[in-house]
Design an enzyme around this catalytic site. Structure first.
Site, PDB file in Angstrom:
ATOM      1  N   ASP A  35      20.788  65.335 -88.432  1.00  0.00           N
ATOM      2  CA  ASP A  35      21.327  66.667 -88.157  1.00  0.00           C
ATOM      3  C   ASP A  35      22.578  66.891 -89.012  1.00  0.00           C
ATOM      4  OD1 ASP A  35      20.987  68.752 -85.494  1.00  0.00           O
ATOM      5  OD2 ASP A  35      22.840  68.877 -86.666  1.00  0.00           O
ATOM      6  N   ILE A  36      22.711  68.095 -89.555  1.00  0.00           N
ATOM      7  CA  ILE A  36      23.841  68.410 -90.439  1.00  0.00           C
ATOM      8  C   ILE A  36      25.156  68.492 -89.660  1.00  0.00           C
ATOM      9  CG2 ILE A  36      23.784  70.945 -90.292  1.00  0.00           C
ATOM     10  CD1 ILE A  36      23.854  70.968 -93.390  1.00  0.00           C
ATOM     11  N   ASN A  90      15.662  71.949 -77.134  1.00  0.00           N
ATOM     12  CA  ASN A  90      16.200  73.245 -76.723  1.00  0.00           C
ATOM     13  C   ASN A  90      15.101  74.284 -76.934  1.00  0.00           C
ATOM     14  OD1 ASN A  90      18.779  72.187 -76.198  1.00  0.00           O
ATOM     15  ND2 ASN A  90      19.381  72.405 -78.335  1.00  0.00           N
ATOM     16  N   GLY A  96      20.106  77.219 -76.104  1.00  0.00           N
ATOM     17  CA  GLY A  96      20.782  76.744 -77.315  1.00  0.00           C
ATOM     18  C   GLY A  96      19.897  76.600 -78.532  1.00  0.00           C
ATOM     19  N   GLN A  97      18.631  77.050 -78.453  1.00  0.00           N
ATOM     20  CA  GLN A  97      17.790  76.944 -79.651  1.00  0.00           C
ATOM     21  C   GLN A  97      18.267  77.932 -80.708  1.00  0.00           C
ATOM     22  OE1 GLN A  97      13.528  77.420 -79.074  1.00  0.00           O
ATOM     23  NE2 GLN A  97      13.091  76.843 -81.193  1.00  0.00           N
ATOM     24  N   HIS A 103      11.604  71.230 -82.698  1.00  0.00           N
ATOM     25  CA  HIS A 103      12.284  70.003 -83.110  1.00  0.00           C
ATOM     26  C   HIS A 103      12.803  69.263 -81.891  1.00  0.00           C
ATOM     27  CE1 HIS A 103      15.149  73.351 -83.167  1.00  0.00           C
ATOM     28  NE2 HIS A 103      16.060  72.494 -82.728  1.00  0.00           N
ATOM     29  N   HIS A 105      15.706  66.702 -80.725  1.00  0.00           N
ATOM     30  CA  HIS A 105      16.967  66.039 -81.054  1.00  0.00           C
ATOM     31  C   HIS A 105      16.901  64.624 -80.466  1.00  0.00           C
ATOM     32  CE1 HIS A 105      19.429  69.806 -81.867  1.00  0.00           C
ATOM     33  NE2 HIS A 105      18.456  70.320 -81.150  1.00  0.00           N
TER      34      HIS A 105
HETATM   35  P1  5GP Z   1      18.780  73.902 -82.008  1.00  0.00           P
HETATM   36  O1  5GP Z   1      20.122  74.527 -81.796  1.00  0.00           O
HETATM   37  O2  5GP Z   1      17.784  74.927 -82.527  1.00  0.00           O
HETATM   38  O3  5GP Z   1      18.250  73.103 -80.864  1.00  0.00           O
HETATM   39  O4  5GP Z   1      18.983  72.815 -83.153  1.00  0.00           O
HETATM   40  C1  5GP Z   1      19.062  73.124 -84.502  1.00  0.00           C
HETATM   41  C2  5GP Z   1      19.793  71.989 -85.161  1.00  0.00           C
HETATM   42  O5  5GP Z   1      19.587  72.088 -86.564  1.00  0.00           O
HETATM   43  C3  5GP Z   1      21.300  72.009 -84.921  1.00  0.00           C
HETATM   44  O6  5GP Z   1      21.707  70.802 -84.271  1.00  0.00           O
HETATM   45  C4  5GP Z   1      21.885  72.139 -86.328  1.00  0.00           C
HETATM   46  O7  5GP Z   1      23.056  71.388 -86.516  1.00  0.00           O
HETATM   47  C5  5GP Z   1      20.753  71.657 -87.208  1.00  0.00           C
HETATM   48  N1  5GP Z   1      20.736  72.241 -88.537  1.00  0.00           N
HETATM   49  C6  5GP Z   1      20.920  73.559 -88.836  1.00  0.00           C
HETATM   50  N2  5GP Z   1      20.802  73.735 -90.165  1.00  0.00           N
HETATM   51  C7  5GP Z   1      20.548  72.515 -90.703  1.00  0.00           C
HETATM   52  C8  5GP Z   1      20.332  72.060 -92.050  1.00  0.00           C
HETATM   53  O8  5GP Z   1      20.340  72.814 -93.030  1.00  0.00           O
HETATM   54  N3  5GP Z   1      20.098  70.741 -92.223  1.00  0.00           N
HETATM   55  C9  5GP Z   1      20.075  69.860 -91.167  1.00  0.00           C
HETATM   56  N4  5GP Z   1      19.839  68.569 -91.454  1.00  0.00           N
HETATM   57  N5  5GP Z   1      20.263  70.251 -89.878  1.00  0.00           N
HETATM   58  C10 5GP Z   1      20.506  71.557 -89.669  1.00  0.00           C
END
Ligand code: 5GP
Ligand code: ZN
Length: 117
Positions: A35-36, A90, A96-97, A103, A105
């Site tokens: 994760d970034i 999420n 929080g998605q 995906h 986590h």
């Molecule tokens: P969500 O909030 O949808 O459950 O999770 C999305 C995740 O993707 C977040 O934890 C966010 O930090 C990660 N993310 C967003 N953009 C990027 C990216 O460009 N590269 C990577 N490796 N992770 C990302």
């Protein structure tokens, strides 16, 4: 068609290699990358290569692929030597998605509270 790549999807671009990511594992059907914006010492995302907008859709439309994602969360945890870890999907903006490509986590390497925020 279900599972087809979407032009405007960040994670489809990571699957295609047009956006870079630190990939830690790859199978025929899944990719795992860091994760970034990590929320724990280990924070890895496991995604299906095919596009489904969330975990609920993935589970309903492609249950074998959902199982493959889940199996990969375990493989990632093993590689990272995590004996305790949390797997989070999420699902929906209220939870929080923010990226609309299913995906998991995988979070570990620190103590965790319950319930999550
Ligand atoms: P969500 O909030 O949808 O459950 O999770 C999305 C995740 O993707 C977040 O934890 C966010 O930090 C990660 N993310 C967003 N953009 C990027 C990216 O460009 N590269 C990577 N490796 N992770 C990302
Ligand atoms: Zn996608």
């Amino acid at each position: 068609m279900a599972g087809e790549p979407q032009d405007d999807c960040l994670f489809c671009k990571i699957v295609a290699g047009t956006i870079p990511a630190t990939v830690v594992r790859e199978t025929d059907t899944t990719v795992a990358f860091r994760d970034i914006n990590p929320q724990a010492p280990t924070h890895i995302l496991v995604i299906p290569k095919a596009h489904y907008k969330d975990a609920a859709t993935l589970g309903a439309q492609a249950p074998q692929l959902a199982a493959a994602v889940l199996a990969e969360t375990q493989a990632v945890a093993d590689e990272e030597k995590l004996d305790s870890y949390r797997v989070v999907f999420n699902t929906g903006s209220g939870a929080g998605q923010t990226v609309w490509h299913a995906h998991a986590h995988v979070l570990g390497g620190r103590g965790m509270q319950w319930p999550p925020g």
